[in-house]
Design a protein around this motif. Structure first.
Motif, PDB file in Angstrom:
ATOM      1  N   ARG A  98      -6.903  17.818  36.072  1.00 52.70           N
ATOM      2  CA  ARG A  98      -7.256  17.311  37.403  1.00 52.70           C
ATOM      3  C   ARG A  98      -6.292  16.194  37.778  1.00 52.70           C
ATOM      4  N   GLN A  99      -6.285  15.853  39.061  1.00 58.32           N
ATOM      5  CA  GLN A  99      -5.505  14.706  39.502  1.00 58.32           C
ATOM      6  C   GLN A  99      -6.143  13.438  38.938  1.00 58.32           C
ATOM      7  N   VAL A 100      -5.318  12.524  38.455  1.00 63.25           N
ATOM      8  CA  VAL A 100      -5.856  11.293  37.874  1.00 63.25           C
ATOM      9  C   VAL A 100      -5.166  10.079  38.494  1.00 63.25           C
ATOM     10  N   ASP A 101      -5.864   8.960  38.413  1.00 64.87           N
ATOM     11  CA  ASP A 101      -5.271   7.684  38.800  1.00 64.87           C
ATOM     12  C   ASP A 101      -4.414   7.207  37.628  1.00 64.87           C
ATOM     13  N   MET A 102      -3.132   6.982  37.864  1.00 68.32           N
ATOM     14  CA  MET A 102      -2.230   6.669  36.758  1.00 68.32           C
ATOM     15  C   MET A 102      -2.607   5.378  36.048  1.00 68.32           C
ATOM     16  N   GLY A 103      -3.013   4.383  36.808  1.00 68.22           N
ATOM     17  CA  GLY A 103      -3.420   3.122  36.193  1.00 68.22           C
ATOM     18  C   GLY A 103      -4.628   3.301  35.299  1.00 68.22           C
ATOM     19  N   GLU A 104      -5.622   4.069  35.778  1.00 70.72           N
ATOM     20  CA  GLU A 104      -6.814   4.340  34.988  1.00 70.72           C
ATOM     21  C   GLU A 104      -6.463   5.140  33.733  1.00 70.72           C
ATOM     22  N   ALA A 105      -5.580   6.112  33.888  1.00 72.67           N
ATOM     23  CA  ALA A 105      -5.199   6.952  32.757  1.00 72.67           C
ATOM     24  C   ALA A 105      -4.551   6.126  31.658  1.00 72.67           C
ATOM     25  N   LEU A 106      -3.643   5.239  32.029  1.00 73.60           N
ATOM     26  CA  LEU A 106      -2.984   4.402  31.027  1.00 73.60           C
ATOM     27  C   LEU A 106      -3.975   3.427  30.396  1.00 73.60           C
ATOM     28  N   MET A 142       3.995   9.843  30.891  1.00 78.05           N
ATOM     29  CA  MET A 142       2.999   8.779  31.045  1.00 78.05           C
ATOM     30  C   MET A 142       2.957   7.902  29.790  1.00 78.05           C
ATOM     31  N   LEU A 143       2.997   8.524  28.629  1.00 86.64           N
ATOM     32  CA  LEU A 143       3.004   7.733  27.395  1.00 86.64           C
ATOM     33  C   LEU A 143       4.256   6.863  27.324  1.00 86.64           C
ATOM     34  N   GLY A 144       5.358   7.375  27.850  1.00 86.90           N
ATOM     35  CA  GLY A 144       6.597   6.606  27.856  1.00 86.90           C
ATOM     36  C   GLY A 144       6.543   5.360  28.698  1.00 86.90           C
ATOM     37  N   ARG A 145       5.557   5.260  29.557  1.00 89.59           N
ATOM     38  CA  ARG A 145       5.395   4.057  30.377  1.00 89.59           C
ATOM     39  C   ARG A 145       4.705   2.931  29.618  1.00 89.59           C
ATOM     40  N   MET A 146       4.092   3.263  28.462  1.00 84.47           N
ATOM     41  CA  MET A 146       3.337   2.232  27.755  1.00 84.47           C
ATOM     42  C   MET A 146       3.739   2.073  26.294  1.00 84.47           C
ATOM     43  N   LEU A 147       4.170   3.148  25.644  1.00 80.61           N
ATOM     44  CA  LEU A 147       4.451   3.076  24.210  1.00 80.61           C
ATOM     45  C   LEU A 147       5.526   2.053  23.847  1.00 80.61           C
ATOM     46  N   PRO A 148       6.592   1.870  24.642  1.00 80.10           N
ATOM     47  CA  PRO A 148       7.598   0.874  24.262  1.00 80.10           C
ATOM     48  C   PRO A 148       7.052  -0.548  24.157  1.00 80.10           C
ATOM     49  N   GLU A 149       5.931  -0.797  24.800  1.00 75.82           N
ATOM     50  CA  GLU A 149       5.336  -2.139  24.782  1.00 75.82           C
ATOM     51  C   GLU A 149       4.360  -2.327  23.621  1.00 75.82           C
ATOM     52  N   LEU A 192      11.441  12.614  22.738  1.00 75.42           N
ATOM     53  CA  LEU A 192      11.783  11.236  22.362  1.00 75.42           C
ATOM     54  C   LEU A 192      12.191  10.420  23.586  1.00 75.42           C
ATOM     55  N   GLU A 193      12.959  11.049  24.474  1.00 75.83           N
ATOM     56  CA  GLU A 193      13.411  10.334  25.672  1.00 75.83           C
ATOM     57  C   GLU A 193      12.261  10.068  26.622  1.00 75.83           C
ATOM     58  N   ARG A 194      11.404  11.063  26.809  1.00 69.07           N
ATOM     59  CA  ARG A 194      10.261  10.881  27.709  1.00 69.07           C
ATOM     60  C   ARG A 194       9.357   9.757  27.236  1.00 69.07           C
ATOM     61  N   MET A 195       9.082   9.729  25.932  1.00 61.87           N
ATOM     62  CA  MET A 195       8.131   8.745  25.408  1.00 61.87           C
ATOM     63  C   MET A 195       8.793   7.430  25.011  1.00 61.87           C
ATOM     64  N   ARG A 196      10.125   7.406  25.065  1.00 62.73           N
ATOM     65  CA  ARG A 196      10.906   6.190  24.803  1.00 62.73           C
ATOM     66  C   ARG A 196      10.593   5.619  23.420  1.00 62.73           C
TER      67      ARG A 196
END
Length: 324
Positions: free
Chosen positions: A28-36, A64-71, A106-110
Motif C-alpha cells: 500500500r501507499q505509505v507515509d515515508m516518515g512513518e515508515a522510517l 528507504m533503508l538507505g535513508r536511515m542505515l548510514p546513521e 549495497l549502493e541503495r542501502m549505503r
C-alpha cells in the motif's frame, strides 16, 4: 529482547525480526516518515534483524533503508536482502546478475556489506541453476567481503530439503510454514541442525489470515480456509484476546527458529508487537485455537513450477483443501 544463534554463523538474531517489504510500499501507499519511524521503533525495541529484498517495492524498500542505515552504528543490526526476483514474473539468477544485484543493493542501502543474501523464491525457476551457478556466484561475493552468509528463500518445503541436500548454504528463510495454521517448517529443523544451517521463520500472520484484518485481494485462501480462520479469530475475541497476538507469540516462541520476521510501515503496530512479546502466551487459548484450525491444518497453496511444489498431503494437510 532475547536473541538466538543462527546456525553456525556466529550471529545471534533477535527472536523478532523486522520485515521491510511494507516500507517499500509493496502492499500500500505509505507515509515515508512513518515508515522510517517504524524501523527505528523496531531497533529501539531490541529487534536487531532487518530483512528486505531487491523485489520489495522494486527497489524502494532498499532505498528507504538507505535513508536511515548510514546513521545507525553497523553493529546495532544484522541485515539480509534477496536477489533473483525483480518483478512478479521477472527472474534472473545468472552469475552476472548476482554480482550486479549485490552492488546495487549495497549502493541503495549505503552500506559496505550485507550479512545474509537469499536467492529469492527459487520455486519459480529450474533449481539446477541455483545450485550450479547462482550460489557459487554468491560465494564469490562472500570471498570479496561484500556478503557474509548465503542461502535460499521461498514457499514449498521441497526446495529447502533439496537445497540442504545439494547445496552449500548457510541460512534458510521460510514463510507461512510455522504459524498457528501450518507447522510444516518443523520438517526442516533436524535437517538444518545436522548441518549447522541457520533457520529463519517469516510471516506469523500468514498474510493476515491469522488476524482480524480483511484479507488482501491476492490472498490464496479458499472459502473453507477463510471460514475456519475467521472462527478462530472470533473465538479469541470472545476470550478477550486477539488472534494476531496469539499468532505472533506462538511463532516466536519456538526456539528451533533463530528469528521470526514480520513487518509494518506503521510504528504503532510495531510497538504493539513488542508489547505482546512482553506478555505471557495463553497456553489454554492456544490449544483451543489449534483445535478450531484442525480442519485446515497445513493447508498450502500452489506456487512456482510444478516440479518444485510440495505433495498435496505432505505434513498432514487435509485432502480436498490442501491447495488452492
Amino acid at each position: 529482547m532475547q536473541t538466538r544463534p543462527l546456525g553456525r554463523t556466529g550471529i545471534d538474531l533477535s527472536i523478532l525480526g523486522f520485515g521491510a517489504s511494507s516500507i517499500g510500499q509493496e502492499f500500500r501507499q505509505v507515509d515515508m516518515g512513518e515508515a522510517l519511524r517504524a524501523v527505528h521503533v523496531a531497533l529501539d525495541g531490541g529487534m536487531n534483524y532487518i530483512d528486505t529484498a531487491a523485489y520489495y517495492g522494486r527497489g524502494m524498500s532498499e532505498i528507504m533503508l538507505g535513508r536511515m542505515l548510514p546513521e545507525i552504528p553497523r553493529d546495532r543490526y544484522f541485515l539480509s536482502t534477496k536477489l533473483g526476483r525483480y518483478a512478479p514474473q521477472h527472474f534472473d539468477f545468472s552469475a552476472k546478475r548476482v554480482a550486479e544485484s549485490i552492488d546495487v543493493s549495497l549502493e541503495r542501502m549505503r552500506i559496505d556489506h550485507i550479512d545474509m543474501v537469499f536467492c529469492h523464491d527459487i520455486e519459480f525457476v529450474d533449481t539446477k541453476q541455483i545450485y550450479e551457478e547462482t550460489l557459487p556466484a554468491l560465494r564469490r561475493e562472500v570471498e570479496k567481503g561484500k556478503v557474509r552468509f548465503i542461502g535460499v528463500s521461498g514457499y514449498p518445503m521441497q526446495i529447502f530439503k533439496e537445497a540442504i541436500a545439494k547445496a552449500d548454504v548457510d541460512v534458510l528463510l521460510t514463510y507461512n510454514h510455522y504459524t498457528l495454521q501450518n507447522d510444516m517448517a518443523l520438517q526442516l529443523v533436524p535437517l538444518c541442525e545436522e548441518k549447522g544451517i541457520g533457520l529463519i521463520n517469516a510471516a506469523p500472520f500468514s498474510a493476515r489470515l491469522l488476524t482480524n484484518a480483511p484479507l488482501p485481494q491476492w490472498h490464496n485462501a479458499t472459502p473453507e480456509v477463510r471460514k475456519v480462520a475467521a472462527a478462530a479469530a472470533a473465538h479469541c475475541e470472545s476470550k478477550g484476546s486477539d488472534i494476531a497476538k496469539l499468532a505472533l507469540q506462538y511463532s516466536v516462541a519456538n526456539e528451533s527458529f533463530a528469528s521470526c520476521v514480520t513487518g509494518s510501515a506503521n510504528p504503532d503496530r510495531v510497538s504493539q508487537w513488542l508489547q505482546w512479546l512482553d506478555e505471557p502466551m495463553d497456553e489454554t487459548l492456544v490449544a483451543e485455537v489449534l483445535e478450531i484450525l484442525k480442519p485446515i491444518h497445513n493447508w498450502i497453496y500452489t506456487v512456482g513450477l510444478p516440479e518444485n511444489e510440495d505433495p498435496i498431503n505432505e505434513g498432514g494437510a487435509n485432502e480436498g483443501i490442501a491447495k488452492s
